[in-house]
Design a protein around this motif. Sequence first.
Motif, PDB file in Angstrom:
ATOM      1  N   ARG A   8       1.366   4.201   2.678  1.00 43.66           N
ATOM      2  CA  ARG A   8       2.218   4.538   3.819  1.00 43.66           C
ATOM      3  C   ARG A   8       2.009   3.534   4.937  1.00 43.66           C
ATOM      4  N   THR A   9       3.082   3.153   5.601  1.00 44.35           N
ATOM      5  CA  THR A   9       2.947   2.201   6.707  1.00 44.35           C
ATOM      6  C   THR A   9       2.484   2.945   7.957  1.00 44.35           C
ATOM      7  N   ALA A  10       2.134   2.188   8.969  1.00 42.75           N
ATOM      8  CA  ALA A  10       1.666   2.771  10.237  1.00 42.75           C
ATOM      9  C   ALA A  10       2.769   3.573  10.923  1.00 42.75           C
ATOM     10  N   LEU A  11       4.019   3.383  10.484  1.00 41.47           N
ATOM     11  CA  LEU A  11       5.161   4.068  11.105  1.00 41.47           C
ATOM     12  C   LEU A  11       5.636   5.275  10.300  1.00 41.47           C
ATOM     13  N   ASP A 144      -3.449  -5.498   5.093  1.00 36.95           N
ATOM     14  CA  ASP A 144      -3.764  -4.347   5.950  1.00 36.95           C
ATOM     15  C   ASP A 144      -3.929  -4.737   7.414  1.00 36.95           C
ATOM     16  N   ALA A 145      -3.871  -6.036   7.702  1.00 42.94           N
ATOM     17  CA  ALA A 145      -4.102  -6.500   9.077  1.00 42.94           C
ATOM     18  C   ALA A 145      -2.817  -6.483   9.911  1.00 42.94           C
ATOM     19  N   TYR A 146      -1.663  -6.331   9.245  1.00 42.44           N
ATOM     20  CA  TYR A 146      -0.388  -6.421   9.957  1.00 42.44           C
ATOM     21  C   TYR A 146       0.527  -5.232   9.668  1.00 42.44           C
ATOM     22  N   ALA A 147       1.260  -4.835  10.718  1.00 39.19           N
ATOM     23  CA  ALA A 147       2.509  -4.090  10.534  1.00 39.19           C
ATOM     24  C   ALA A 147       3.605  -5.093  10.861  1.00 39.19           C
ATOM     25  N   LEU A 148       4.783  -4.917  10.275  1.00 38.32           N
ATOM     26  CA  LEU A 148       5.888  -5.862  10.497  1.00 38.32           C
ATOM     27  C   LEU A 148       7.147  -5.085  10.870  1.00 38.32           C
ATOM     28  N   ILE A 149       7.646  -5.369  12.058  1.00 38.47           N
ATOM     29  CA  ILE A 149       8.863  -4.720  12.558  1.00 38.47           C
ATOM     30  C   ILE A 149       9.915  -5.809  12.777  1.00 38.47           C
TER      31      ILE A 149
END
Length: 372
Positions: A8-11, A144-149
């Motif tokens: 699951r993503t951070a969002l 795991d170091a990035y979320a990408l929007i």
Amino acid sequence: MSSSEPRRTALDALHRSLGATMTDFAGWDMPLRYGSERDEHNAVRTRAGLFDLSHMGEITVTGAQAAAFLNHALVGNIASVGVGRARYTMICRADGGILDDLIVYRLDETEYMVVANASNAQVVLDALTERVAGFDAEVRDDRDAYALIAVQGPESPGILKSLTDADLDGLKYYAGLPGTVAGVPALIARTGYTGEDGFELFVKPEHAVELWQALTEAGQGVGLVPCGLSCRDTLRLEAGMPLYGNELSTSLTPFDAGLGRVVKFEKEGDFVGREALRAAAAEAETNPPRVLVGLIAEGRRVPRSGYPVVAGGEVIGEVTSGAPSPTLGKPIAMAYVDAAHAAPGTPGVGVDIRGSHEPYEVVALPFYKRQK
């Protein structure tokens, strides 16, 4: 992959609170759509859309020989990419087959970020880790170091400008710069996959929700909407952009896919797949392979990946991607067809849709090009 729960993503909680229809994509639980995919698609074409792309695979390459290593491991000339710029390239097997198409950002003299497709991130990581032997360079898994929007669409520059003092006007297509967006440190890139202008924001996962909400607020007055993977697919299809697993695979070389321009034989040193790709390039010149073309339906039936393309009772190709096009108002497809039938306007071409031969017009890609 085991049959474990999708990642699951951070969002994730935010998508669910917005009523998103979720789907398993490449081992991730991702939003497919929030409401109408047609409305989301049209919002990106005319206003702006907001995407969670945190499933993409970020791999950092550092070290004194990082450039030389990437030149060896990938088909492009990565050493010639300036700091702050990005390049579309591919990683191939020794036999020339495409393992993945990639975007490589040069963050510093000796630091690069390789962004792989979600479905191939592990394959790319494994290949780079294997190929780095003998180079003074390090390959690091930063998934795991990035979320990408991503914010995409004609209103996206205005939305982002209201949240950052970074020089967006000076940020060219296929470039990236570090900045702060809504108080959040981000790598701001301009390498979209929708055919529209737009930006990708690489941030720490713990900042993702705050950034998404700030973008949502900033875009309220200009019609920004959250967008899922479904409209991302119809947007990239209209823009004639290849998708790994559809237009690209290990059974095809970049020359088969009509993307031979990404292979740089003139760069210094050997690279993985060079000999096989030389042969593929020569073969493509003398005996052209099937050509990737666009097809526009005359009727209403939608072609799907794998459907045969036919002419004169013979199978002359295969559909790789197909969908209703909200912009054209008709079903469209990308397909590999025999070179003899690849010219735009070639008569008598159809798609076999469950035994019925539906007429299609052969067109040059892309189907859609934004007005600059």
